[in-house]
Design a protein around this motif. Structure first.
Motif, PDB file in Angstrom:
ATOM      1  N   TYR A 131      19.773  -5.476  53.600  1.00  0.00           N
ATOM      2  CA  TYR A 131      21.182  -5.423  53.167  1.00  0.00           C
ATOM      3  C   TYR A 131      21.472  -3.919  53.422  1.00  0.00           C
ATOM      4  CZ  TYR A 131      25.491  -5.670  50.554  1.00  0.00           C
ATOM      5  OH  TYR A 131      26.834  -5.987  49.785  1.00  0.00           O
ATOM      6  N   GLY A 133      23.965  -1.249  55.130  1.00  0.00           N
ATOM      7  CA  GLY A 133      25.257  -0.836  55.924  1.00  0.00           C
ATOM      8  C   GLY A 133      25.974  -1.914  56.461  1.00  0.00           C
ATOM      9  N   CYS A 134      26.068  -3.349  55.967  1.00  0.00           N
ATOM     10  CA  CYS A 134      26.755  -4.218  56.372  1.00  0.00           C
ATOM     11  C   CYS A 134      27.122  -5.317  55.235  1.00  0.00           C
ATOM     12  CB  CYS A 134      26.336  -4.831  57.599  1.00  0.00           C
ATOM     13  SG  CYS A 134      27.100  -6.431  58.125  1.00  0.00           S
ATOM     14  N   PHE A 135      28.240  -5.648  54.667  1.00  0.00           N
ATOM     15  CA  PHE A 135      28.248  -6.542  53.949  1.00  0.00           C
ATOM     16  C   PHE A 135      27.895  -7.962  54.188  1.00  0.00           C
ATOM     17  CE2 PHE A 135      30.832  -9.824  51.751  1.00  0.00           C
ATOM     18  CZ  PHE A 135      30.294  -9.795  50.560  1.00  0.00           C
ATOM     19  N   HIS A 156      18.033  -4.307  48.873  1.00  0.00           N
ATOM     20  CA  HIS A 156      19.270  -3.923  48.780  1.00  0.00           C
ATOM     21  C   HIS A 156      19.426  -2.260  49.026  1.00  0.00           C
ATOM     22  CE1 HIS A 156      22.905  -2.332  45.903  1.00  0.00           C
ATOM     23  NE2 HIS A 156      23.122  -2.168  47.031  1.00  0.00           N
ATOM     24  N   PRO A 158      20.944   0.816  48.928  1.00  0.00           N
ATOM     25  CA  PRO A 158      22.802   1.756  48.626  1.00  0.00           C
ATOM     26  C   PRO A 158      23.244   2.483  49.746  1.00  0.00           C
ATOM     27  CG  PRO A 158      20.779   1.997  46.836  1.00  0.00           C
ATOM     28  CD  PRO A 158      20.022   1.579  48.385  1.00  0.00           C
ATOM     29  N   TYR A 159      24.456   2.356  49.767  1.00  0.00           N
ATOM     30  CA  TYR A 159      25.300   3.192  50.611  1.00  0.00           C
ATOM     31  C   TYR A 159      25.251   4.546  50.343  1.00  0.00           C
ATOM     32  CZ  TYR A 159      29.580   4.034  53.207  1.00  0.00           C
ATOM     33  OH  TYR A 159      30.715   4.475  54.150  1.00  0.00           O
ATOM     34  N   GLY A 161      27.414   6.925  49.857  1.00  0.00           N
ATOM     35  CA  GLY A 161      28.793   6.986  49.499  1.00  0.00           C
ATOM     36  C   GLY A 161      28.946   8.693  49.397  1.00  0.00           C
ATOM     37  N   GLU A 162      28.280   9.423  48.904  1.00  0.00           N
ATOM     38  CA  GLU A 162      28.278  10.789  48.842  1.00  0.00           C
ATOM     39  C   GLU A 162      27.817  11.563  49.933  1.00  0.00           C
ATOM     40  OE1 GLU A 162      30.234  11.748  45.962  1.00  0.00           O
ATOM     41  OE2 GLU A 162      30.157   9.685  45.761  1.00  0.00           O
ATOM     42  N   ASN A 168      17.662   8.748  43.410  1.00  0.00           N
ATOM     43  CA  ASN A 168      17.767   7.318  42.698  1.00  0.00           C
ATOM     44  C   ASN A 168      17.880   6.348  43.889  1.00  0.00           C
ATOM     45  OD1 ASN A 168      18.359   5.644  40.725  1.00  0.00           O
ATOM     46  ND2 ASN A 168      20.481   5.726  41.198  1.00  0.00           N
ATOM     47  N   MET A 169      18.436   6.560  44.822  1.00  0.00           N
ATOM     48  CA  MET A 169      18.725   5.430  46.032  1.00  0.00           C
ATOM     49  C   MET A 169      17.297   5.093  46.717  1.00  0.00           C
ATOM     50  SD  MET A 169      21.982   7.338  47.369  1.00  0.00           S
ATOM     51  CE  MET A 169      22.577   6.384  48.866  1.00  0.00           C
ATOM     52  N   TYR A 172      14.941   3.345  44.124  1.00  0.00           N
ATOM     53  CA  TYR A 172      15.160   1.979  44.104  1.00  0.00           C
ATOM     54  C   TYR A 172      14.705   1.181  45.439  1.00  0.00           C
ATOM     55  CZ  TYR A 172      18.802  -1.827  44.098  1.00  0.00           C
ATOM     56  OH  TYR A 172      19.505  -3.057  43.971  1.00  0.00           O
ATOM     57  N   THR A 345      25.310   2.856  60.069  1.00  0.00           N
ATOM     58  CA  THR A 345      26.740   2.227  59.371  1.00  0.00           C
ATOM     59  C   THR A 345      26.258   2.425  58.051  1.00  0.00           C
ATOM     60  OG1 THR A 345      25.311  -0.069  59.884  1.00  0.00           O
ATOM     61  CG2 THR A 345      27.308   0.475  61.144  1.00  0.00           C
ATOM     62  N   ASN A 348      28.620   7.317  55.301  1.00  0.00           N
ATOM     63  CA  ASN A 348      29.926   7.544  54.833  1.00  0.00           C
ATOM     64  C   ASN A 348      30.849   7.965  56.084  1.00  0.00           C
ATOM     65  OD1 ASN A 348      29.682  10.089  54.558  1.00  0.00           O
ATOM     66  ND2 ASN A 348      30.532  10.120  52.425  1.00  0.00           N
TER      67      ASN A 348
END
Lengths: 438, 392
Positions: A131, A133-135, A156, A158-159, A161-162, A168-169, A172, A345, A348
């Motif tokens: 999962y 870069g693309c929902f 999963h 994580p994106y 975003g920052e 942490n990403m 995970y 993708t 951000n």
């Protein structure tokens, strides 16, 4: 060096020219379809996964035959088969509003899962839902699972975003690999995980990645020896799909690099389906995936005008290697995590804009062209702001065209040509104005 | 004994809050004490407890509905992108969101995800965060990730107010939101029991008021509404009882909800503003608050299209439970045009319902849909067919 393929007599089609590596790439992709088609009789389990966040080395550790639904859809698009599949999926209840890759794939399944090369593809034993870069990926595999009962395992990612990968990403993703993904792959395949085997594949990946980057960056030369968008599709094929980590991919990229470096020495431009491109008049950066249903017609609009795409964001969708990332055999799982987190993708919008501005500068491009894809919100949402920001920051003109990946209803050749020609006129005028100012 | 306030003024107040796209209620709240801050958030879920614990007001941003003409926002989006991001941008570019000191963009789809980046570029002076939630539901894996995400947001909000958020503050806010969720659950249970007394066109407005009011005030408002609605006998009709599904992000116009009701449907459950009831039970009010919020998210939260179903068998279970709990006779799938999550989820849910012989119908809308006649006809036919089947 390039070869010429002669198409079947009577078809009335022109001869198509490709580099040797392009033909080799096609052979590899077709061979993978054959291996998929014969996986069951050869005693292999089948895994399906996506191009961004593709964990090919890991899947090979469990002897899975590997299927990539986006590649199936695009191959069906290139072969003009996707239109019917999409209509079939819509008749089966899918909305006309949603991603056409999904519908092309579901339509292919409805039609008996006959793959792009005409061989029946097996139902996957596992859907590795990277999962990244693309929902839509999540819904795509849920839909396949729902219809065909395949098991799925989620990774999963994580994106960013920052605009950065936080510890942490990474932790995970690594934890999911160790505690969820690898145990599931072991269970389904019946093969025990061997981290040294993974390291070995990753050593091969690194070699191929080095050569791929050299090929893509060769476009910094004038004239560019490659087209970094249409031509790059052939170059990224093996490494973004079922071949990264294989010795044959390593060999493919070694040969390709040699070919391209020779073109640089010879001062030659890119090979197009109509032969070597003549004068390089425009150097463009392109954002967004190509259209596949009219791929050659789309490309021809560019080379007919002397426009070469020196680099593209699409060529980074299965991994951004040109800013230094390489798979690291010494830290295999952490490296897989970083690979997934760093796919284009998954970046951000500010990072994507930075990257495009950097490309325009480093590749001495005349401007940016965005091919906005109806199917792909991950790429497309926000692209009009990307366009403005890039123009503002670089002072270079940008333009916008709209097509789709695999739905032929969304490719209007006349509109695309008009916009492209107008854009190139604008580039020319800007250039002339700049010269006059000096 | 105090007489319950009449229902009409309550609904009128909620309607005024709903129509106030300038967020005057938020401005008034901020002006009531110096240094107050407000943080906006988009659907579906953010842990509002953290914002509250920082002494800030959380403000739900659900687009411009059918009340604004989108001019600038359209220049940012292609025709095939849904409406909510373009009207949200319009709200911001026209200064209507100036009173917000920050915005949270939860993980729901690629459009809202990318909107977070647009916000970072367009509104550089505001706090902006993309808020990721886990799709892995193991405490040691997704839970650890989520607790760290919560901690990062807590740190950010602490910095924004100038002092760290303590566990005690957070536990106190969890208490406040537990109470708010209980009130909303009471409202939903009341409507399911007596939908003629609490029409969804009113319940929606009451819920929507919670997007701009402080939770304590909203809790009281919800309870006042239930008392007032119960005190005013209204005619009971032979309507079909339906669950509305797919409207969890871009909102339908209020006229659409009214049209469905006028067509002969009682909406007895829905997925509007799921943030108000995302967590299904009380969150423990003492101990480690981030751990408590994480466990609630992982193990006791609602299901919707933006959340991964680990197994095939999980698909539709939540919806079936909604149908059973609310005594619904059918489902109306009402999804925004170009909404990937809702529209990709829909065929799977339709299949589950068909297998359970639950009647269903589907249509699309946009937040500014103006033509209600086709929807009224479709919903009316659906209600009639339910009544015919149930009579058979």
């Amino acid at each position: 060096m390039n070869a010429t393929a002669v198409l079947p007599q009577g078809a009335g089609k022109p001869q198509v020219q490709k580099e040797d590596a392009m033909w080799l790439q096609k052979e590899m992709i077709n061979r993978n379809y054959h291996e998929l088609a014969t996986a069951r009789e050869r005693g292999h389990k089948v895994a399906a996964t996506f191009v961004p966040g593709n964990l090919n080395e890991l899947l090979m550790c469990f002897d899975f035959a590997r299927s990539l639904p986006e590649t199936n859809a695009l191959q069906n698009g290139l072969r003009k088969k996707s239109g019917k599949f999409i209509l079939d999926a819509e008749r089966d209840g899918q909305s006309e509003d949603v991603c056409n890759y999904v519908k092309a794939d579901l339509g292919m399944m409805l039609g008996g899962e006959i793959g792009p090369t005409g061989e029946a593809l097996p139902k996957p034993d596992i859907l590795l839902l990277s999962y990244t870069g693309c929902f839509t990926f999540m819904k795509w595999f849920e839909l396949i699972r729902h219809k065909y009962g395949c098991e799925s395992v989620m990774l999963h990612v994580p994106y960013q975003g920052e605009g950065k990968i936080a510890p942490n990403m990474r932790d995970y993703v690594v934890k999911q690999l160790k505690e969820t993904v690898i145990p599931a792959l072991e269970r389904i395949s019946g093969v025990a995980f061997d981290i040294d085997r993974l390291r070995q594949y990753m050593k091969e990946s690194t070699k191929a990645e080095e050569d791929l980057v050299a090929v893509l960056q060769s476009a910094k030369h004038r004239p560019s020896p490659i087209d970094g968008y249409f031509g790059a599709v052939y170059y990224i094929g093996p490494i973004f799909t079922a071949f990264r980590g294989t010795p044959e991919a390593t060999e493919f990229y070694r040969v390709l690099r040699q070919e391209i470096e020779q073109r640089v020495r010879d001062g030659k431009g890119p090979i197009t389906p109509d032969g070597e491109m003549a004068e390089e008049k425009y150097r463009l950066v392109v954002e967004g995936p190509p259209n596949w249903t009219s791929f050659r017609e789309f490309w021809k609009m560019f080379y007919d005008e002397g426009a070469v795409v020196v680099t593209s964001t699409y060529a980074k969708v299965g991994g951004v290697y040109d800013f230094g990332f390489r798979h690291d055999p010494d830290h295999p799982l952490e490296s897989l995590a970083e690979y997934c987190l760093g796919c284009y993708t998954n970046l951000n919008l500010p990072s994507r804009i930075d990257m495009i501005c950097r490309y325009i500068d480093e590749y001495q491009a005349d401007g940016l062209l965005i091919n906005s894809i109806k199917s792909c919100n991950s790429f497309s949402a926000g692209q009009l702001l990307v366009l403005r920001e890039v123009e503002k920051r670089t002072g270079k003109p940008a333009a916008f065209i709209e097509t789709d990946l695999v739905d032929p209803r969304y490719f209007s050749a006349a509109n695309v040509r008009n916009r492209l020609e107008s854009y190139l006129q604008m580039v020319k005028q800007k250039r002339a104005a700049a010269l006059a100012a000096h | 004994m105090t007489a319950s306030p009449p229902v009409i003024p309550i609904v009128e107040r909620c309607q005024a809050l709903f129509e106030d796209l300038d967020l005057n209620a938020v401005k008034q709240w901020k002006a009531a004490a110096p240094g107050r801050k407000a943080i906006g958030y988009m659907p579906i879920y953010v842990p509002r407890e953290l914002v509250h614990a920082a002494g800030m007001l959380s403000v739900g941003i659900l687009g411009g509905g059918d009340q604004i003409e989108v001019i600038q926002g359209d220049a940012y989006y292609q025709s095939y992108i849904c409406r909510i991001p373009r009207s949200t941008i319009e709200l911001a570019l026209t200064g209507r969101l100036d009173c917000l000191d920050g915005m949270l963009f939860p993980s729901i789809c690629d459009v809202i995800r990318n909107l977070s980046g647009m916000w970072q570029i367009l509104f550089k002076d505001k706090y902006v965060r993309y808020f990721d939630v886990p799709q892995n539901y193991e405490d040691a894996i997704g839970g650890t990730f989520y607790i760290n995400e919560l901690a990062a947001l807590r740190d950010d909000l602490g910095k924004l107010r100038g002092a760290p958020i303590t566990d005690d503050e957070l536990n106190a806010s969890i208490r406040v939101y537990n109470e708010n969720r209980r009130a909303v659950q009471e409202l939903y249970a009341y409507r399911a029991r007596k939908p003629w007394q609490a029409p969804t066109s009113e319940v929606y407005l009451v819920l929507r008021a919670g997007m701009v009011l402080p939770p304590e005030e909203h809790t009281q408002l919800v309870r006042d509404y239930i008392d007032a609605a119960d005190a005013l006998p209204r005619p009971k009709r032979d309507n079909a009882r339906v669950v509305l599904n797919g409207s969890f992000c871009e909102q339908p116009p209020l006229g659409l909800i009214k049209s469905i009701e006028m067509a002969g449907c009682y909406i007895v459950d829905d997925d509007f503003m799921l943030v108000t009831r995302w967590l299904l039970d009380d969150v423990p009010e003492s101990g480690n608050p981030l751990e408590a919020l994480s466990k609630a998210f992982l193990h006791r939260s609602a299901t919707t299209a933006a959340k991964y179903d680990t197994k095939r068998a999980d698909k539709g279970v939540f919806l079936l439970k909604q149908i059973k709990t609310s005594g619904a006779e059918g489902v109306i799938f009402a999804a925004p045009s170009f909404c990937d999550p809702a529209l990709l989820e829909r065929p799977m849910l339709q299949d589950v319902l068909s297998r359970h012989t639950v009647p269903h119908t589907a249509f699309k809308y946009a937040e500014n849909t103006g033509q209600m006649a086709p929807i009224r006809e479709q919903a009316g036919t659906f209600a009639d067919s339910i009544k015919l089947w149930s009579a058979a």
